[in-house]
Design an enzyme around this catalytic site. Structure first.
Site, mmCIF file in Angstrom:
data_model
loop_
_atom_site.group_PDB
_atom_site.id
_atom_site.type_symbol
_atom_site.label_atom_id
_atom_site.label_comp_id
_atom_site.label_asym_id
_atom_site.label_seq_id
_atom_site.Cartn_x
_atom_site.Cartn_y
_atom_site.Cartn_z
ATOM 1 N N ILE A 39 2.280 22.267 93.449
ATOM 2 C CA ILE A 39 2.773 22.040 94.812
ATOM 3 C C ILE A 39 3.849 23.070 95.163
ATOM 4 O O ILE A 39 3.902 23.594 96.277
ATOM 5 C CB ILE A 39 3.344 20.602 94.938
ATOM 6 C CG1 ILE A 39 2.207 19.578 94.802
ATOM 7 C CG2 ILE A 39 4.073 20.424 96.256
ATOM 8 C CD1 ILE A 39 2.681 18.120 94.719
ATOM 9 N N ASP A 113 4.817 9.792 80.770
ATOM 10 C CA ASP A 113 4.330 8.438 81.048
ATOM 11 C C ASP A 113 4.132 7.626 79.772
ATOM 12 O O ASP A 113 3.428 8.052 78.851
ATOM 13 C CB ASP A 113 2.991 8.505 81.793
ATOM 14 C CG ASP A 113 3.132 9.099 83.182
ATOM 15 O OD1 ASP A 113 4.273 9.409 83.589
ATOM 16 O OD2 ASP A 113 2.107 9.250 83.853
ATOM 17 N N TYR A 172 9.924 7.736 85.673
ATOM 18 C CA TYR A 172 9.576 8.597 86.815
ATOM 19 C C TYR A 172 9.857 7.877 88.149
ATOM 20 O O TYR A 172 10.448 8.459 89.064
ATOM 21 C CB TYR A 172 8.100 8.961 86.687
ATOM 22 C CG TYR A 172 7.556 9.919 87.715
ATOM 23 C CD1 TYR A 172 7.823 11.284 87.635
ATOM 24 C CD2 TYR A 172 6.736 9.458 88.744
ATOM 25 C CE1 TYR A 172 7.283 12.169 88.572
ATOM 26 C CE2 TYR A 172 6.194 10.341 89.673
ATOM 27 C CZ TYR A 172 6.468 11.695 89.584
ATOM 28 O OH TYR A 172 5.934 12.570 90.498
ATOM 29 N N TYR A 204 -1.203 11.334 95.242
ATOM 30 C CA TYR A 204 -1.845 12.137 94.192
ATOM 31 C C TYR A 204 -2.346 13.463 94.780
ATOM 32 O O TYR A 204 -3.077 13.475 95.767
ATOM 33 C CB TYR A 204 -2.974 11.341 93.540
ATOM 34 C CG TYR A 204 -2.419 10.212 92.707
ATOM 35 C CD1 TYR A 204 -2.118 10.394 91.367
ATOM 36 C CD2 TYR A 204 -2.123 8.975 93.286
ATOM 37 C CE1 TYR A 204 -1.555 9.374 90.604
ATOM 38 C CE2 TYR A 204 -1.564 7.945 92.537
ATOM 39 C CZ TYR A 204 -1.285 8.154 91.200
ATOM 40 O OH TYR A 204 -0.717 7.146 90.452
HETATM 41 P P1 NDP Z 1 3.381 21.011 88.077
HETATM 42 O O1 NDP Z 1 3.527 20.441 86.714
HETATM 43 O O2 NDP Z 1 2.083 21.608 88.486
HETATM 44 O O3 NDP Z 1 4.535 22.117 88.301
HETATM 45 C C1 NDP Z 1 5.859 21.775 88.038
HETATM 46 C C2 NDP Z 1 6.752 22.978 88.260
HETATM 47 O O4 NDP Z 1 8.097 22.547 87.990
HETATM 48 C C3 NDP Z 1 6.479 24.147 87.338
HETATM 49 O O5 NDP Z 1 6.706 25.354 88.040
HETATM 50 C C4 NDP Z 1 7.535 23.993 86.237
HETATM 51 O O6 NDP Z 1 7.939 25.234 85.632
HETATM 52 C C5 NDP Z 1 8.693 23.436 87.064
HETATM 53 N N1 NDP Z 1 9.652 22.731 86.233
HETATM 54 C C6 NDP Z 1 9.468 21.637 85.459
HETATM 55 N N2 NDP Z 1 10.605 21.309 84.843
HETATM 56 C C7 NDP Z 1 11.539 22.215 85.225
HETATM 57 C C8 NDP Z 1 12.890 22.424 84.926
HETATM 58 N N3 NDP Z 1 13.565 21.606 84.098
HETATM 59 N N4 NDP Z 1 13.541 23.471 85.494
HETATM 60 C C9 NDP Z 1 12.890 24.310 86.337
HETATM 61 N N5 NDP Z 1 11.602 24.156 86.677
HETATM 62 C C10 NDP Z 1 10.933 23.135 86.109
HETATM 63 O O7 NDP Z 1 3.823 19.844 89.062
HETATM 64 P P2 NDP Z 1 3.265 19.445 90.512
HETATM 65 O O8 NDP Z 1 3.091 20.650 91.341
HETATM 66 O O9 NDP Z 1 2.136 18.516 90.363
HETATM 67 O O10 NDP Z 1 4.494 18.568 91.056
HETATM 68 C C11 NDP Z 1 5.547 19.141 91.835
HETATM 69 C C12 NDP Z 1 6.453 18.020 92.303
HETATM 70 O O11 NDP Z 1 5.719 17.086 93.075
HETATM 71 C C13 NDP Z 1 7.090 17.232 91.142
HETATM 72 O O12 NDP Z 1 8.407 16.883 91.472
HETATM 73 C C14 NDP Z 1 6.230 15.994 91.072
HETATM 74 O O13 NDP Z 1 6.917 14.903 90.519
HETATM 75 C C15 NDP Z 1 5.902 15.788 92.546
HETATM 76 N N6 NDP Z 1 4.715 14.995 92.776
HETATM 77 C C16 NDP Z 1 3.495 15.449 92.323
HETATM 78 C C17 NDP Z 1 2.368 14.696 92.562
HETATM 79 C C18 NDP Z 1 1.019 15.130 92.099
HETATM 80 O O14 NDP Z 1 0.073 14.333 92.255
HETATM 81 N N7 NDP Z 1 0.835 16.336 91.603
HETATM 82 C C19 NDP Z 1 2.421 13.413 93.302
HETATM 83 C C20 NDP Z 1 3.749 13.061 93.732
HETATM 84 C C21 NDP Z 1 4.837 13.838 93.475
HETATM 85 P P3 NDP Z 1 7.361 25.621 84.166
HETATM 86 O O15 NDP Z 1 5.869 25.439 84.279
HETATM 87 O O16 NDP Z 1 7.791 27.023 83.944
HETATM 88 O O17 NDP Z 1 7.983 24.633 83.222
#
Ligand code: NDP
Length: 265
Positions: A39, A113, A172, A204
């Site tokens: 996202i 989870d 979460y 989702y």
């Molecule tokens: P992804 O796992 O695809 O991507 C997550 C991103 O966050 C990556 O770029 C990762 O970097 C970065 N990240 C994780 N931990 C850290 C950290 N400690 N510091 C800096 N960067 C970090 O996640 P999504 O795109 O699916 O989700 C994005 C957001 O949307 C999240 O907050 C998630 O909770 C929320 N969300 C997602 C849903 C879904 O269905 N996908 C539904 C509802 C909410 P790296 O890979 O380098 O670790």
């Protein structure tokens, strides 16, 4: 990889050349945490397309970030948003590179989870610190500058499961629900300074986070989504672009659900 992921990758690949020649010297600056994947990558590219200078943060997947940067010309910055001192250093690097931050999108998030009776203190702490404490860390680094300049937009990415609850996600759901109270309070503190603070709560969405869900569980989830499909990342990104725009200047402290009707608040 799904069809939607492939479509957004093709879109991202087409951006590099068209963006490297655009003069963005008068543009607003946006910082997207977790902005190189899923996202966050869709948000970064949508903001770039909308004319922002964009900084995309990530934590550890350097190869993914380098590929993303190569394909989009977006600058990437590695730091861990759960660590306050790293945020201070990371934000100062963005300031040096792009200038004062007008828009902060707190998107970085993780899941660990497991049912509560099996959850370790570490699994609780990791999610609370990455998904909730990060919002404090990042906002406290940028909000003073926004107050001084009398302008700012902050958008925090929560989740449908903050609103509905979800078995296996006490950590979460608590973190993501905490974001909503945090956002309302910061919105009240900031409104007089022309700073809006809002939440987007995606349902989702077709990213790596959701690919990790077992197929039989996903089948049941899909049955519960009235529109009959997952969100695409770019559908969430469009909402960010809107909330950041001048058209949304009177919207603050709110939670925008983007979930195909799966949960109605
Ligand atoms: P992804 O796992 O695809 O991507 C997550 C991103 O966050 C990556 O770029 C990762 O970097 C970065 N990240 C994780 N931990 C850290 C950290 N400690 N510091 C800096 N960067 C970090 O996640 P999504 O795109 O699916 O989700 C994005 C957001 O949307 C999240 O907050 C998630 O909770 C929320 N969300 C997602 C849903 C879904 O269905 N996908 C539904 C509802 C909410 P790296 O890979 O380098 O670790």
């Amino acid at each position: 990889m799904t069809k939607n992921n492939l479509a957004s990758e093709a879109f991202i690949s087409s951006l590099s050349e068209q963006n490297s020649n655009i003069d963005r010297s008068d543009s607003k600056v946006a910082l997207v945490t977790g902005g190189t994947a899923g996202i966050g990558a869709a948000i970064s590219t949508a903001l770039l397309k909308a004319g922002y200078k964009v900084a995309a943060n990530y934590r550890s997947h350097t190869a993914v970030a380098e590929e993303f940067s190569k394909n989009t010309s977006i600058k990437t910055f590695a730091w861990d948003v759960s660590d306050y001192a790293s945020c201070v250093v990371g934000v100062s690097q963005v300031l040096d590179s792009l200038g004062p931050i007008d828009l902060l999108v707190n998107n970085a998030g993780i899941t660990r989870d497991v049912m509560l009776h099996n959850m370790s203190p570490e699994q609780w702490r990791e999610v609370i610190e990455t998904d909730l404490t990060s919002c404090f860390n990042m906002c406290s680094c940028v909000v003073k500058g926004m107050r001084d300049r009398r302008y700012g937009r902050i958008i925090n990415i929560s989740s449908i499961n903050a609103l509905s609850g979800q078995a296996g996600q006490t950590n979460y759901a608590a973190a993501k629900a905490g974001i909503i109270g945090f956002t309302k309070s910061l919105a009240l503190e900031s409104a007089s300074r022309n700073i809006t603070v809002n939440v987007i709560a995606p349902g989702y969405t077709d990213t790596a986070m959701v690919s990790a869900v077992p197929a039989n569980v996903m089948e049941n989830i899909l049955k519960k989504i009235p529109v009959g499909r997952l969100n695409t990342p770019s559908e969430v990104a469009s909402c960010v672009v809107f909330l950041a725009s001048d058209d949304a200047r009177v919207i603050t402290g709110t939670t925008m659900s983007v979930n195909g009707g799966m949960h109605l608040n």
